[in-house]
Design a protein around this motif. Structure first.
Motif, PDB file in Angstrom:
ATOM      1  N   MET A  73       4.935  -8.558   1.798  1.00 37.00           N
ATOM      2  CA  MET A  73       6.287  -8.125   2.151  1.00 37.00           C
ATOM      3  C   MET A  73       6.981  -7.591   0.902  1.00 37.00           C
ATOM      4  O   MET A  73       6.988  -8.226  -0.138  1.00 37.00           O
ATOM      5  CB  MET A  73       7.090  -9.286   2.732  1.00 37.00           C
ATOM      6  CG  MET A  73       8.443  -8.865   3.293  1.00 37.00           C
ATOM      7  SD  MET A  73       8.310  -7.852   4.789  1.00 37.00           S
ATOM      8  CE  MET A  73       7.649  -9.036   5.945  1.00 37.00           C
ATOM      9  N   ALA A  74       7.567  -6.406   0.999  1.00 38.18           N
ATOM     10  CA  ALA A  74       8.227  -5.794  -0.143  1.00 38.18           C
ATOM     11  C   ALA A  74       9.516  -6.535  -0.483  1.00 38.18           C
ATOM     12  O   ALA A  74      10.208  -7.065   0.389  1.00 38.18           O
ATOM     13  CB  ALA A  74       8.540  -4.333   0.154  1.00 38.18           C
TER      14      ALA A  74
ATOM     15  N   LEU B 298      -5.266   0.810   4.968  1.00 35.45           N
ATOM     16  CA  LEU B 298      -6.149  -0.082   4.212  1.00 35.45           C
ATOM     17  C   LEU B 298      -7.002  -0.931   5.158  1.00 35.45           C
ATOM     18  O   LEU B 298      -8.180  -1.204   4.857  1.00 35.45           O
ATOM     19  CB  LEU B 298      -5.324  -0.963   3.280  1.00 35.45           C
ATOM     20  CG  LEU B 298      -5.068  -0.408   1.872  1.00 35.45           C
ATOM     21  CD1 LEU B 298      -6.366  -0.331   1.078  1.00 35.45           C
ATOM     22  CD2 LEU B 298      -4.414   0.962   1.903  1.00 35.45           C
ATOM     23  N   ALA B 299      -6.439  -1.326   6.273  1.00 36.52           N
ATOM     24  CA  ALA B 299      -7.225  -2.082   7.251  1.00 36.52           C
ATOM     25  C   ALA B 299      -8.360  -1.222   7.797  1.00 36.52           C
ATOM     26  O   ALA B 299      -9.498  -1.691   7.961  1.00 36.52           O
ATOM     27  CB  ALA B 299      -6.320  -2.569   8.386  1.00 36.52           C
TER      28      ALA B 299
ATOM     29  N   SER C 237      -1.958  -6.153   7.774  1.00 33.81           N
ATOM     30  CA  SER C 237      -1.525  -5.085   8.683  1.00 33.81           C
ATOM     31  C   SER C 237      -1.000  -5.633  10.010  1.00 33.81           C
ATOM     32  O   SER C 237      -0.178  -4.994  10.670  1.00 33.81           O
ATOM     33  CB  SER C 237      -2.667  -4.101   8.932  1.00 33.81           C
ATOM     34  OG  SER C 237      -3.768  -4.729   9.560  1.00 33.81           O
ATOM     35  N   THR C 238      -1.463  -6.816  10.402  1.00 38.56           N
ATOM     36  CA  THR C 238      -0.934  -7.440  11.615  1.00 38.56           C
ATOM     37  C   THR C 238       0.480  -7.970  11.372  1.00 38.56           C
ATOM     38  O   THR C 238       1.373  -7.807  12.213  1.00 38.56           O
ATOM     39  CB  THR C 238      -1.850  -8.597  12.071  1.00 38.56           C
ATOM     40  OG1 THR C 238      -3.149  -8.069  12.363  1.00 38.56           O
ATOM     41  CG2 THR C 238      -1.293  -9.280  13.312  1.00 38.56           C
ATOM     42  N   ALA C 239       0.685  -8.584  10.209  1.00 42.51           N
ATOM     43  CA  ALA C 239       2.007  -9.120   9.871  1.00 42.51           C
ATOM     44  C   ALA C 239       3.000  -8.022   9.541  1.00 42.51           C
ATOM     45  O   ALA C 239       4.196  -8.154   9.808  1.00 42.51           O
ATOM     46  CB  ALA C 239       1.884 -10.093   8.700  1.00 42.51           C
ATOM     47  N   ASP C 240       2.517  -6.922   8.946  1.00 39.39           N
ATOM     48  CA  ASP C 240       3.397  -5.842   8.496  1.00 39.39           C
ATOM     49  C   ASP C 240       2.750  -4.510   8.858  1.00 39.39           C
ATOM     50  O   ASP C 240       2.195  -3.820   8.000  1.00 39.39           O
ATOM     51  CB  ASP C 240       3.608  -5.959   6.978  1.00 39.39           C
ATOM     52  CG  ASP C 240       4.625  -4.964   6.448  1.00 39.39           C
ATOM     53  OD1 ASP C 240       5.375  -4.389   7.260  1.00 39.39           O
ATOM     54  OD2 ASP C 240       4.651  -4.746   5.219  1.00 39.39           O
ATOM     55  N   PRO C 241       2.782  -4.124  10.145  1.00 42.32           N
ATOM     56  CA  PRO C 241       2.090  -2.906  10.584  1.00 42.32           C
ATOM     57  C   PRO C 241       2.807  -1.641  10.123  1.00 42.32           C
ATOM     58  O   PRO C 241       3.689  -1.113  10.783  1.00 42.32           O
ATOM     59  CB  PRO C 241       2.088  -3.031  12.107  1.00 42.32           C
ATOM     60  CG  PRO C 241       3.250  -3.910  12.431  1.00 42.32           C
ATOM     61  CD  PRO C 241       3.406  -4.851  11.268  1.00 42.32           C
ATOM     62  N   ASP C 242       2.420  -1.193   8.963  1.00 36.77           N
ATOM     63  CA  ASP C 242       3.004  -0.030   8.314  1.00 36.77           C
ATOM     64  C   ASP C 242       1.880   0.994   8.156  1.00 36.77           C
ATOM     65  O   ASP C 242       0.707   0.612   8.091  1.00 36.77           O
ATOM     66  CB  ASP C 242       3.556  -0.484   6.946  1.00 36.77           C
ATOM     67  CG  ASP C 242       4.192   0.629   6.169  1.00 36.77           C
ATOM     68  OD1 ASP C 242       3.467   1.309   5.410  1.00 36.77           O
ATOM     69  OD2 ASP C 242       5.406   0.827   6.296  1.00 36.77           O
ATOM     70  N   PRO C 243       2.177   2.300   8.074  1.00 31.70           N
ATOM     71  CA  PRO C 243       1.085   3.276   7.935  1.00 31.70           C
ATOM     72  C   PRO C 243       0.128   2.978   6.791  1.00 31.70           C
ATOM     73  O   PRO C 243      -1.092   3.123   6.933  1.00 31.70           O
ATOM     74  CB  PRO C 243       1.826   4.599   7.725  1.00 31.70           C
ATOM     75  CG  PRO C 243       3.104   4.430   8.481  1.00 31.70           C
ATOM     76  CD  PRO C 243       3.474   2.983   8.280  1.00 31.70           C
ATOM     77  N   TRP C 244       0.654   2.489   5.654  1.00 33.57           N
ATOM     78  CA  TRP C 244      -0.259   2.269   4.522  1.00 33.57           C
ATOM     79  C   TRP C 244      -1.073   0.996   4.696  1.00 33.57           C
ATOM     80  O   TRP C 244      -2.250   0.949   4.316  1.00 33.57           O
ATOM     81  CB  TRP C 244       0.498   2.287   3.193  1.00 33.57           C
ATOM     82  CG  TRP C 244       1.228   1.036   2.825  1.00 33.57           C
ATOM     83  CD1 TRP C 244       2.511   0.715   3.113  1.00 33.57           C
ATOM     84  CD2 TRP C 244       0.703  -0.071   2.077  1.00 33.57           C
ATOM     85  NE1 TRP C 244       2.828  -0.523   2.612  1.00 33.57           N
ATOM     86  CE2 TRP C 244       1.735  -1.025   1.961  1.00 33.57           C
ATOM     87  CE3 TRP C 244      -0.534  -0.347   1.489  1.00 33.57           C
ATOM     88  CZ2 TRP C 244       1.564  -2.240   1.286  1.00 33.57           C
ATOM     89  CZ3 TRP C 244      -0.704  -1.561   0.825  1.00 33.57           C
ATOM     90  CH2 TRP C 244       0.338  -2.484   0.723  1.00 33.57           C
TER      91      TRP C 244
ATOM     92  N   VAL D 157      -8.537  -9.821   4.780  1.00 33.25           N
ATOM     93  CA  VAL D 157      -7.254  -9.741   4.071  1.00 33.25           C
ATOM     94  C   VAL D 157      -6.367  -8.674   4.711  1.00 33.25           C
ATOM     95  O   VAL D 157      -5.200  -8.927   5.061  1.00 33.25           O
ATOM     96  CB  VAL D 157      -7.478  -9.416   2.585  1.00 33.25           C
ATOM     97  CG1 VAL D 157      -6.150  -9.039   1.915  1.00 33.25           C
ATOM     98  CG2 VAL D 157      -8.113 -10.583   1.855  1.00 33.25           C
ATOM     99  N   TRP D 158      -6.915  -7.480   4.876  1.00 38.79           N
ATOM    100  CA  TRP D 158      -6.083  -6.369   5.348  1.00 38.79           C
ATOM    101  C   TRP D 158      -5.819  -6.425   6.843  1.00 38.79           C
ATOM    102  O   TRP D 158      -4.792  -5.910   7.310  1.00 38.79           O
ATOM    103  CB  TRP D 158      -6.681  -5.040   4.907  1.00 38.79           C
ATOM    104  CG  TRP D 158      -6.441  -4.833   3.440  1.00 38.79           C
ATOM    105  CD1 TRP D 158      -7.319  -5.012   2.417  1.00 38.79           C
ATOM    106  CD2 TRP D 158      -5.187  -4.488   2.841  1.00 38.79           C
ATOM    107  NE1 TRP D 158      -6.698  -4.795   1.212  1.00 38.79           N
ATOM    108  CE2 TRP D 158      -5.401  -4.469   1.436  1.00 38.79           C
ATOM    109  CE3 TRP D 158      -3.931  -4.188   3.337  1.00 38.79           C
ATOM    110  CZ2 TRP D 158      -4.378  -4.161   0.544  1.00 38.79           C
ATOM    111  CZ3 TRP D 158      -2.909  -3.871   2.440  1.00 38.79           C
ATOM    112  CH2 TRP D 158      -3.144  -3.866   1.069  1.00 38.79           C
TER     113      TRP D 158
END
Length: 273
Positions: free
Chosen positions: A1-2, A259-260, A248-255, A243-244
Motif C-alpha cells: 500500500m502506497a 507483475l502478477a 494484486s488481489t489486495a490492491d488491484p492496480d494496473p501495475w 507474492v504478486w
C-alpha cells in the motif's frame, strides 16, 4: 500500500528550519511522484547545492524504512546515492541524499539500458554485505514458498536490493560506460543468496515485454545467476507468483496486475524448463 505523499511546505517550521541548516534557504522544491514508502519526497536546490529529500513521521508504521536507508547508505558507494545529512526533529525523520541525474531505466527488449543494469547488478554482487541488521530473504519469502524445503535456496550472505522496479534504477548517459546505472530506494535491502537480485530483475523484465526465456538470458549476464540451481530458480518463480497474487488481489492496480501476470508467465515457463 502506497504511503500518502505530502508537500515539503507542510513540514513543521522547526523541521524545515533544521533542513535548511544543512542546505541554506531553499530556492526550488520539485515534488517526486515515484516511490511508495515516503511521505516527503522532493528534489530541492539552494545556493549551495541540490539534494533529494525523503521523509516520514517518526511514528509512521513504515518509519523503519528511513532507518534502514540511513543505515545502509554508507556501504553503497557507486551503487546508490550518498546520504549527506539526516534530520530527526519535530516528529519527523528526514534524509538528505545526493540528487542523482539520469532517466529511469528502460527494461524493454533491445533497450540500451539493459547492459548498464546488468553491470550495476554485477557491481552489487561484488559489494560486501555490511554487518548491520537486515531482513533475510528466506524469512521474507517464508509465507510464499510452495514447499518449506525451498527456503534454503534463498538463504545466503549477499547484499540484495530486491526491488528492481525500473523506477528505482537511474541511468546517467553522461557517466562512464558500465557505471551509468545507480539504484535508489534501499528500504527493502536484504541478506540472501547471491542470485536473487538477478531473479527479481527477471520478473520486471517480463513485465516490461520480455519473454521468460529472454529475461533469463539477460539475467545470465550476472555471474551470480549461474550459481543458482535450476530447482531454486523454479522455487523462486513460484514463491513470487504467490507474492504478486496476494498483492494484486489486495490492491488491484494496473501495475500490480502486470507483475502478477509476469510472475505467472515465469512460473509456467519454469514448469517446462
Amino acid at each position: 500500500m502506497a504511503t500518502t505523499r505530502i508537500g515539503l511546505d507542510r513540514l513543521p517550521a522547526t523541521a524545515r528550519a533544521a533542513v535548511e541548516q544543512h542546505t541554506d534557504p531553499l530556492l526550488t522544491v520539485v515534488e517526486t511522484a515515484e516511490g511508495f514508502n515516503s511521505e516527503i519526497a522532493a528534489r530541492v536546490t539552494s545556493t549551495t547545492g541540490t539534494w533529494h529529500i525523503k521523509g516520514l513521521r517518526t511514528d509512521h508504521p513504515r518509519a523503519w524504512t528511513q532507518r534502514r536507508e540511513a543505515a545502509i547508505a554508507p556501504f553503497l558507494t557507486g551503487l546508490g546515492p550518498a546520504l549527506h545529512w539526516r534530520v530527526e526533529t519535530a516528529g519527523w525523520d528526514l534524509l538528505g541524499f545526493e540528487a542523482l541525474d539520469g532517466h529511469h531505466a528502460d527494461y524493454s527488449p533491445g533497450s540500451p539500458d539493459l547492459p548498464e543494469v546488468a553491470a550495476l547488478l554485477r557491481r552489487l554482487g561484488e559489494t560486501p554485505c555490511p554487518g548491520i541488521e537486515l531482513r533475510r530473504a528466506e524469512q521474507r519469502l517464508e509465507r510464499y514458498a510452495v514447499h518449506p524445503d525451498d527456503l534454503h535456496f534463498f538463504a545466503g550472505r549477499n547484499l540484495l536490493h530486491t526491488d528492481l522496479n525500473n523506477t528505482n534504477v537511474l541511468v546517467n548517459d553522461h557517466a562512464p560506460q558500465g557505471h551509468r546505472a545507480r539504484l535508489v530506494d534501499w528500504a527493502w535491502a536484504t541478506r540472501g543468496a547471491p542470485w536473487l537480485d538477478a531473479g527479481y530483475w527477471v520478473i520486471w523484465l517480463i513485465a516490461s515485454g520480455h519473454t521468460p526465456t529472454s529475461a533469463e538470458h539477460q539475467a545470465a549476464e550476472i555471474p551470480a545467476w549461474h550459481t543458482a540451481p535450476a530447482e531454486g530458480i523454479t522455487a523462486f518463480a513460484a514463491a513470487n507468483r504467490n507474492v504478486w497474487d496476494e498483492i494484486s488481489t489486495a490492491d488491484p492496480d494496473p501495475w500490480t496486475l502486470r507483475l502478477a501476470t509476469a510472475t505467472a508467465a515465469w512460473q509456467e515457463h519454469r514448469k517446462v524448463v
